[in-house]
Design an enzyme around this catalytic site. Structure first.
Site, mmCIF file in Angstrom:
data_model
loop_
_atom_site.group_PDB
_atom_site.id
_atom_site.type_symbol
_atom_site.label_atom_id
_atom_site.label_comp_id
_atom_site.label_asym_id
_atom_site.label_seq_id
_atom_site.Cartn_x
_atom_site.Cartn_y
_atom_site.Cartn_z
ATOM 1 N N HIS A 19 1.033 -0.881 0.210
ATOM 2 C CA HIS A 19 -0.068 0.088 0.140
ATOM 3 C C HIS A 19 0.657 1.235 0.033
ATOM 4 O O HIS A 19 0.789 2.167 -1.281
ATOM 5 C CB HIS A 19 -0.514 0.262 1.584
ATOM 6 C CG HIS A 19 -1.289 -1.318 1.435
ATOM 7 N ND1 HIS A 19 -2.268 -2.082 2.204
ATOM 8 C CD2 HIS A 19 -3.188 -1.297 0.485
ATOM 9 C CE1 HIS A 19 -2.796 -2.498 2.561
ATOM 10 N NE2 HIS A 19 -3.455 -2.687 0.966
ATOM 11 N N LYS A 43 -18.155 -6.083 7.992
ATOM 12 C CA LYS A 43 -17.215 -6.600 8.142
ATOM 13 C C LYS A 43 -16.449 -6.374 9.646
ATOM 14 O O LYS A 43 -15.847 -4.809 9.156
ATOM 15 C CB LYS A 43 -16.514 -5.923 7.221
ATOM 16 C CG LYS A 43 -15.557 -6.974 6.376
ATOM 17 C CD LYS A 43 -15.036 -6.054 5.348
ATOM 18 C CE LYS A 43 -13.553 -6.755 4.455
ATOM 19 N NZ LYS A 43 -13.340 -6.108 3.783
ATOM 20 N N ARG A 92 -2.141 -5.764 -8.377
ATOM 21 C CA ARG A 92 -1.492 -7.343 -8.325
ATOM 22 C C ARG A 92 -1.240 -8.259 -9.524
ATOM 23 O O ARG A 92 -0.564 -8.793 -9.466
ATOM 24 C CB ARG A 92 -1.431 -7.846 -7.573
ATOM 25 C CG ARG A 92 -1.185 -6.573 -5.586
ATOM 26 C CD ARG A 92 -2.076 -7.688 -4.719
ATOM 27 N NE ARG A 92 -3.473 -7.502 -4.100
ATOM 28 C CZ ARG A 92 -4.193 -7.672 -3.059
ATOM 29 N NH1 ARG A 92 -3.164 -8.164 -2.246
ATOM 30 N NH2 ARG A 92 -4.786 -7.841 -3.458
ATOM 31 N N SER A 130 -3.322 -7.862 2.811
ATOM 32 C CA SER A 130 -3.529 -7.744 4.811
ATOM 33 C C SER A 130 -4.044 -9.209 4.479
ATOM 34 O O SER A 130 -3.742 -9.717 5.991
ATOM 35 C CB SER A 130 -4.643 -6.937 4.233
ATOM 36 O OG SER A 130 -3.895 -5.763 3.707
#
Ligand code: ADP
Length: 151
Positions: A19, A43, A92, A130
């Site tokens: 990040h 979440k 990614r 993450s």
């Protein structure tokens, strides 16, 4: 010329060196990057968001063109509210691409003129996720080398 402001939205649970790389490279394009931590009530986070905000601020200590904020609800709406003309995201792999492709089009529809700018992840950081970091950390592994601050 108007200041070019981008928001970099995400869960950042936790914020990683991947990040950080996107933010640093984003600053080569934009005058200001606002790291926007999404607050999604459905979440549950692992890392407390206030704690994460402090850690991110610590990582960008000397940059006055980086800001950390929380946001709720639609990214496009938030971008508009704070006067950001761009959304910054990292790519990614093809899984990221499929997802980001539809989100970027929806965001443009929701806020006219809002452009999403993608940066391809630096190869040495592409494997950092993450989710994986959370799992390793929960199980007692040392993850500090993947983070731009110390836990
Ligand atoms: P979200 O829950 O919105 O996917 P994340 O915190 O997982 O939020 O990621 C935020 C952004 O950072 C996304 O654009 C994601 O593709 C990008 N990102 C995640 N990990 C990396 C990495 N290792 N290198 C570059 N970009 C990354």
């Amino acid at each position: 010329m108007a200041e070019k402001v981008a928001i970099f939205p995400g869960s950042f649970d936790p914020f990683t060196k991947g990040h950080q790389d996107i933010v640093k490279r984003g600053l080569l394009i934009f005058d200001k990057v606002i790291i926007a931590i999404g607050v999604n009530s459905s979440k549950n986070r692992f890392f407390d968001r206030e704690f994460m905000k402090e850690k991110i601020e610590e990582a960008f200590d000397s940059s006055d063109n980086v800001e950390v904020m929380f946001f709720n609800g639609l990214t496009a709406k938030f971008a508009k509210e704070i006067g950001a003309g761009f959304i910054l995201r990292g790519l990614r792999n093809t899984t990221d691409f499929e997802y980001e492709n539809s989100i970027a089009n929806i965001n443009k529809h929701l806020a006219e003129g809002l452009e999403t700018v993608f940066l391809i992840t630096s190869p040495d950081l592409a494997a950092i996720s993450s989710t994986v970091i959370r799992e390793v950390h929960k199980n007692g592994g040392d993850v500090n080398e993947f983070l731009p601050y110390q836990l």
